[in-house]
Design a protein around this motif. Sequence first.
Motif, PDB file in Angstrom:
ATOM      1  N   SER A   1      39.794  51.586  41.908  1.00 26.54           N
ATOM      2  CA  SER A   1      40.658  50.742  41.055  1.00 26.54           C
ATOM      3  C   SER A   1      42.162  51.545  40.820  1.00 26.54           C
ATOM      4  O   SER A   1      42.317  52.791  40.709  1.00 26.54           O
ATOM      5  CB  SER A   1      40.181  50.735  39.507  1.00 26.54           C
ATOM      6  OG  SER A   1      41.151  50.281  38.742  1.00 26.54           O
TER       7      SER A   1
ATOM      8  N   GLN B   1      39.639  43.648  39.108  1.00 24.03           N
ATOM      9  CA  GLN B   1      40.016  43.053  37.704  1.00 24.03           C
ATOM     10  C   GLN B   1      38.813  42.265  37.135  1.00 24.03           C
ATOM     11  O   GLN B   1      38.498  42.453  36.106  1.00 24.03           O
ATOM     12  CB  GLN B   1      41.194  42.192  38.024  1.00 24.03           C
ATOM     13  CG  GLN B   1      42.439  42.815  38.243  1.00 24.03           C
ATOM     14  CD  GLN B   1      43.470  43.638  36.964  1.00 24.03           C
ATOM     15  OE1 GLN B   1      42.537  43.922  36.198  1.00 24.03           O
ATOM     16  NE2 GLN B   1      44.540  43.279  36.994  1.00 24.03           N
TER      17      GLN B   1
ATOM     18  N   ARG C   1      36.036  44.605  36.603  1.00 24.23           N
ATOM     19  CA  ARG C   1      35.823  45.366  35.316  1.00 24.23           C
ATOM     20  C   ARG C   1      35.894  44.673  33.908  1.00 24.23           C
ATOM     21  O   ARG C   1      35.519  45.600  32.928  1.00 24.23           O
ATOM     22  CB  ARG C   1      37.471  45.884  35.116  1.00 24.23           C
ATOM     23  CG  ARG C   1      37.818  47.219  36.178  1.00 24.23           C
ATOM     24  CD  ARG C   1      39.280  47.250  36.557  1.00 24.23           C
ATOM     25  NE  ARG C   1      40.114  47.266  35.461  1.00 24.23           N
ATOM     26  CZ  ARG C   1      40.721  48.139  34.974  1.00 24.23           C
ATOM     27  NH1 ARG C   1      40.345  49.552  35.273  1.00 24.23           N
ATOM     28  NH2 ARG C   1      41.571  48.065  33.960  1.00 24.23           N
TER      29      ARG C   1
END
Lengths: 293, 347
Positions: free
Chosen positions: B289, B340, B343
Amino acid sequence: MSTQTEMSSELSKLTPVLEGIGLVKTYGRVVALDGADFALYPGEVLAVIGDNGAGKSSMIKALSGAEVPDRGTVKLDGQEVTFTRPGDAKAAGIETVYQTLAVSPALDIATNMFLGREERKAGVLGSVFRMLDGSGMRRKAKEQMSSLGIGTLQNMGQSVETLSGGQRQAVSVARAAAFGHKVIILDEPTAALGVRESAQVLQLIKNLRDKGMPVILISHNMPQVFEVADRIHVQRLGKRGAVITPQTVTITDVVAIMTGALQVPVEEQTLGPVRVPAKTAGPIKTGLEEAAG
Amino acid sequence: MVSETTATSAGYDAAEEFLGRQSGLQRLQTILHGYPWLSPASVLVVATLIFAFVAPNFATLGNFGTITQQTAVIGTLAIGQTLIILTAGIDLSCGAIMVFTSMVIAKTAMESDLNLPGGLALLLGLVVGGLAGFANGLLITRLNLPPFIVTLGTLGIFTSLTLLYATGRTVRNRELAPELKWLGKGLDLGGFTITTGVLVMLGLYAVFAYVLRYTAWGSHVYAVGDDPDAARLAGIQVNKVLLSVYTVAGFIFAIAAWVLIGRVNAASPNSGIDANLDSITAVVIGGTSLFGGRGRVVGTLIGALIVSVVESGLSIAGLDQAYKRLAIGMLIIIAVAADQWIRRARA
């Protein structure tokens, strides 16, 4: 159990664990602390309340090493101490749980509990290859959780981001309890939590108290303060406004004291200890203490 | 489809518990959250299968050997980039540091220059790389500047230093000390040829996979990238960790410089122009990330391999290399979008 007279004689022998005398702290022309006094006795839960700007945070920062007071003395177990960094207070056994949930979401529970104080494996693996004792830390974290009565957290390898707010706060509190062997300071621990989660944290505070650990609780929540506090320190205009107990005043009175509408004469205040510390006073034995050293 | 999924974690939300179900997509999200390298690994497998089908000469041992050799430079460089991105930083100057270091190593070992023994020149290169990384770290921690800006600046500085120092001249194969060419040596394993440079890269991956997973320093790297304030309150000296990460990354860039010299059999101030961004590409496609605190170094290796596989496959299939840029560009966007989404999963 002990009779009234035995209890009062035991109480009279107590000296404050953490004491602040005549603390002064100014930020430019703003006087945050104007000769504030403070005393925390062994084994008690002391709530610190006060209006915004009354100097609660400044006083706690001075006591936990986050700020250095301009004047005044801080005593730990009756000995004068000087904290210039949070690390100094940590080394002396004062741990703080912050409002902002100071845990790393992506890391697991055990890693968070031992963050900055990791334990390595014994022998060559630890000394040469710097290998962490992952299973050992998970086991000790688990022991710490069960000794505090936190039953909802079972898997210490679980990442913290998968936990609820109350469970995360429980991790913070458990970490503080594991390494703080003198005082635990909780700064608005329930501010970000819901009703059920707040109840969990309050229960944790009671468990700490039952183990003889002195706790400072900074809170805005009067019902919670009245539920767990032995004594209530009301901070007002940078000074100690009054110290009272939930038994002697009502919530309405406390608000009046906070705003200055009500003055409490010194002889009616509770400046001395009211709780006989639990017998298991001292560090909570989980084997974590060695890691702190 | 009700309630046969069991609540495996204590952090199970009450509503989910009440409903007692998870859609297939959510389950996928949960799995990917736990094993972030799974998605790049499946991309690598799928890409390899597609090219094996489309381009007949693609799936040969010889070509797979070539692909690993093509991965060695960026693969090594990207280890340092992974460490930095894990701290929520970025290094735009890594390729420039690598090229500068390769010129320092090659030139100081030349007879017409300082005539240092090859080993000493390599040691000097390690020091130069480490110092370059340390300088980046110092600017970021002491002046409190964002890593993007600092390394954008040092990208220009190191590029220009390289050109000035090299005076526009390439150090050719026959001018190189033998030790410097050592990482270009091929090892034939029955048609599958890898180089010592590839082995060095794989060794570094093993070392840093271990360090990140099993040492306190590794935990601190993740903690600092995840939430610097929480790390500070837990008693970690955040700036010290950051400084060490940028310095270690500098050492890795210096090793990448050695791999680079072996790979191209020369040291040119004009090589590795795209290396800065390519290393970031490998890290991002590898599932680490950009927001820090999440990712595995093995993912970066997979990411670097994906880039090489796509490059090789397109060229063997006879397609324009412009398609490579298109494909990699799309992969980057997909990888970040996937990050994204992952997460948000509750493991």
